[in-house]
Design an enzyme around this catalytic site. Structure first.
Site, PDB file in Angstrom:
ATOM      1  N   ASP A  74     -51.300  20.192   9.462  1.00  0.00           N
ATOM      2  CA  ASP A  74     -50.488  18.986   9.520  1.00  0.00           C
ATOM      3  C   ASP A  74     -49.645  18.876   8.247  1.00  0.00           C
ATOM      4  O   ASP A  74     -50.177  18.947   7.131  1.00  0.00           O
ATOM      5  CB  ASP A  74     -51.393  17.753   9.668  1.00  0.00           C
ATOM      6  CG  ASP A  74     -50.608  16.495   9.974  1.00  0.00           C
ATOM      7  OD1 ASP A  74     -50.452  16.201  11.167  1.00  0.00           O
ATOM      8  OD2 ASP A  74     -50.162  15.823   9.027  1.00  0.00           O
ATOM      9  N   ILE A  75     -48.334  18.720   8.424  1.00  0.00           N
ATOM     10  CA  ILE A  75     -47.432  18.613   7.276  1.00  0.00           C
ATOM     11  C   ILE A  75     -47.733  17.322   6.514  1.00  0.00           C
ATOM     12  O   ILE A  75     -47.831  16.242   7.111  1.00  0.00           O
ATOM     13  CB  ILE A  75     -45.961  18.633   7.728  1.00  0.00           C
ATOM     14  CG1 ILE A  75     -45.656  19.953   8.451  1.00  0.00           C
ATOM     15  CG2 ILE A  75     -45.019  18.450   6.539  1.00  0.00           C
ATOM     16  CD1 ILE A  75     -44.257  20.005   9.040  1.00  0.00           C
ATOM     17  N   ASN A  82     -38.662  12.163   7.299  1.00  0.00           N
ATOM     18  CA  ASN A  82     -37.795  11.547   8.309  1.00  0.00           C
ATOM     19  C   ASN A  82     -37.142  10.271   7.789  1.00  0.00           C
ATOM     20  O   ASN A  82     -35.955  10.026   8.024  1.00  0.00           O
ATOM     21  CB  ASN A  82     -38.599  11.238   9.573  1.00  0.00           C
ATOM     22  CG  ASN A  82     -38.808  12.467  10.435  1.00  0.00           C
ATOM     23  OD1 ASN A  82     -38.004  13.390  10.430  1.00  0.00           O
ATOM     24  ND2 ASN A  82     -39.905  12.486  11.177  1.00  0.00           N
ATOM     25  N   HIS A  88     -33.907  12.342  10.912  1.00  0.00           N
ATOM     26  CA  HIS A  88     -34.652  13.184  11.846  1.00  0.00           C
ATOM     27  C   HIS A  88     -34.046  14.575  12.002  1.00  0.00           C
ATOM     28  O   HIS A  88     -34.761  15.521  12.354  1.00  0.00           O
ATOM     29  CB  HIS A  88     -34.746  12.488  13.207  1.00  0.00           C
ATOM     30  CG  HIS A  88     -35.691  11.324  13.206  1.00  0.00           C
ATOM     31  ND1 HIS A  88     -37.057  11.471  13.352  1.00  0.00           N
ATOM     32  CD2 HIS A  88     -35.476   9.986  13.055  1.00  0.00           C
ATOM     33  CE1 HIS A  88     -37.638  10.283  13.302  1.00  0.00           C
ATOM     34  NE2 HIS A  88     -36.700   9.361  13.127  1.00  0.00           N
ATOM     35  N   ASP A 123     -36.366  17.702  11.838  1.00  0.00           N
ATOM     36  CA  ASP A 123     -36.448  18.752  12.859  1.00  0.00           C
ATOM     37  C   ASP A 123     -36.239  20.131  12.243  1.00  0.00           C
ATOM     38  O   ASP A 123     -36.893  21.107  12.637  1.00  0.00           O
ATOM     39  CB  ASP A 123     -35.401  18.512  13.948  1.00  0.00           C
ATOM     40  CG  ASP A 123     -35.765  17.354  14.868  1.00  0.00           C
ATOM     41  OD1 ASP A 123     -36.911  16.867  14.783  1.00  0.00           O
ATOM     42  OD2 ASP A 123     -34.903  16.946  15.663  1.00  0.00           O
ATOM     43  N   GLU A 172     -45.717  16.516  13.676  1.00  0.00           N
ATOM     44  CA  GLU A 172     -45.793  17.488  12.580  1.00  0.00           C
ATOM     45  C   GLU A 172     -47.087  18.282  12.600  1.00  0.00           C
ATOM     46  O   GLU A 172     -47.462  18.894  11.595  1.00  0.00           O
ATOM     47  CB  GLU A 172     -45.653  16.761  11.236  1.00  0.00           C
ATOM     48  CG  GLU A 172     -46.801  15.837  10.877  1.00  0.00           C
ATOM     49  CD  GLU A 172     -46.668  14.432  11.419  1.00  0.00           C
ATOM     50  OE1 GLU A 172     -47.239  13.510  10.803  1.00  0.00           O
ATOM     51  OE2 GLU A 172     -45.983  14.242  12.450  1.00  0.00           O
ATOM     52  N   ARG A 205     -53.332  31.716   3.250  1.00  0.00           N
ATOM     53  CA  ARG A 205     -52.094  32.482   3.045  1.00  0.00           C
ATOM     54  C   ARG A 205     -50.888  31.690   3.529  1.00  0.00           C
ATOM     55  O   ARG A 205     -49.859  31.618   2.862  1.00  0.00           O
ATOM     56  CB  ARG A 205     -52.181  33.820   3.780  1.00  0.00           C
ATOM     57  CG  ARG A 205     -50.920  34.683   3.628  1.00  0.00           C
ATOM     58  CD  ARG A 205     -51.088  36.051   4.260  1.00  0.00           C
ATOM     59  NE  ARG A 205     -51.378  35.956   5.688  1.00  0.00           N
ATOM     60  CZ  ARG A 205     -52.537  36.290   6.234  1.00  0.00           C
ATOM     61  NH1 ARG A 205     -53.530  36.714   5.471  1.00  0.00           N
ATOM     62  NH2 ARG A 205     -52.718  36.198   7.539  1.00  0.00           N
TER      63      ARG A 205
END
Length: 342
Positions: free
Chosen positions: A200-201, A208, A213, A217, A243, A263
């Protein structure tokens, strides 16, 4: 031939479509052997046999591990078939020959190779018929693959993930209408050598909110591209929505799974994104065991992800390691088989 076309276009996933193709080829024409290879990651150099009929028995490749990949140059006529985009006949002696047919996607990349072994001269005259059936298979395969992909990132979508995980948990070795096919009963709790990671970012909403957006994206697309570069070609990659991303790590132990997700995390934190700059990602991963529910596996990976988010972000955590170290309590199972969430 029309009945074969109807059976092929009835299939809704690649595994059953592949099985239907080799079964129909074996029924329609005088072949001694049918082998279908997947071209790995759109490259013509490596492939993996995914389906075959040998000695009248349908076989499906069960393992997703990398050691099942093999150089396509070792296959009869593979290089020439892919290069010329046409069928190739290789003579072994006057009573035995191999025919190799390439299958390409809508972008012109090789995706499958069909190898037919025969000692019957009749098959030579049926090459146009085989190519016609393959054209139908190719068109339907392209439609299926389009339906399996996330429109923005090109990664596999949630529907495809559910299908793949169902097969992994069932421990299925073959799926076919052929009576020669079989299913192996799942052994509940047994290790598959596969791991699931949820990624998850970090603080994506702020990207955003601050940049819009369109830039958000673009970040998602570049993250997906970096996933392709960081993970192995045979590790399925998914966008879960928003995300959140998922990867299935195939044929590794805990250390191998940790190395793979770490990694990717370190590759991402050193990447500079246009306008946005640097971003980070947090992840949680857990082992996949046969006979489990997909919700159980996702809940474990989410628990490890939640721990990573709550303890500094920009890190990846293994659920089993967190439990072993006493950092979190093991998730319980309800009487119905699911986890107790409340």
């Amino acid at each position: 031939m029309l009945a074969a076309a109807a059976r092929i276009t009835k299939q809704l996933d690649r595994t059953r479509l592949d099985a239907e193709l080799v079964s129909n080829v074996a029924e329609l024409w005088p072949v001694d052997e049918v082998q279908l290879y997947q071209v790995v990651d759109g490259r013509a150099s490596m492939g993996r046999r995914v389906m075959a009929i040998i000695d009248g028995r349908l076989e499906q490749q069960a393992s997703l591990a990398a050691d099942n990949d093999e150089p396509l140059a070792d296959l009869n006529g593979a290089d020439r078939a892919i290069g010329s985009r046409a069928s190739v006949i290789t003579e072994h002696d006057e009573l035995c020959y191999t025919m190799t047919f390439p299958v390409h996607n809508q972008h012109g990349q090789p995706v499958r190779l069909l190898l037919l072994g025969s000692s019957s001269p009749e098959l030579r005259g049926r090459v146009p018929d085989v190519e016609a059936l393959l054209a139908l298979y190719q068109n339907h395969l392209n439609l299926i693959e389009d339906s399996e992909l996330d429109a923005l990132t090109g990664l596999r979508n949630r529907r495809t993930f559910d299908h793949l995980l169902t097969h992994l948990l069932a421990g299925e070795e073959t799926i076919a209408r052929s009576p020669a096919g079989f299913r192996r009963a799942p052994r509940e709790g047994s290790s598959t050598g596969n791991w699931l990671a949820v990624l998850d970012i970090d603080r994506f909403k702020s990207i955003n909110d601050r940049y819009g957006h369109l830039f958000g994206d673009e970040v998602l697309i570049l993250v997906a591209n970096l996933m392709h570069k960081s993970f192995r070609a045979h590790d399925p990659l998914f966008r879960f929505g928003g995300e959140e991303f998922v990867v299935v790590l195939c044929g590794v132990d805990r250390g191998g799974a940790e190395s793979a997700v770490e990694r990717f995390r370190t590759n991402l934190e050193t990447q500079v994104f246009p306008q946005v700059g640097q971003i980070t990602i947090s992840g949680g991963f857990t082992e996949i065991a046969e006979g489990e529910l997909s919700s159980e596996i996702l809940n474990r990976a989410d628990a490890a992800l939640y721990y990573a988010k709550q303890h500094g972000r920009n890190r990846t955590c293994c659920y089993e390691q967190l439990v072993d170290d006493g950092q979190i309590s093991p998730l319980g199972r309800s009487a119905a088989g699911g986890f107790e969430l409340f």
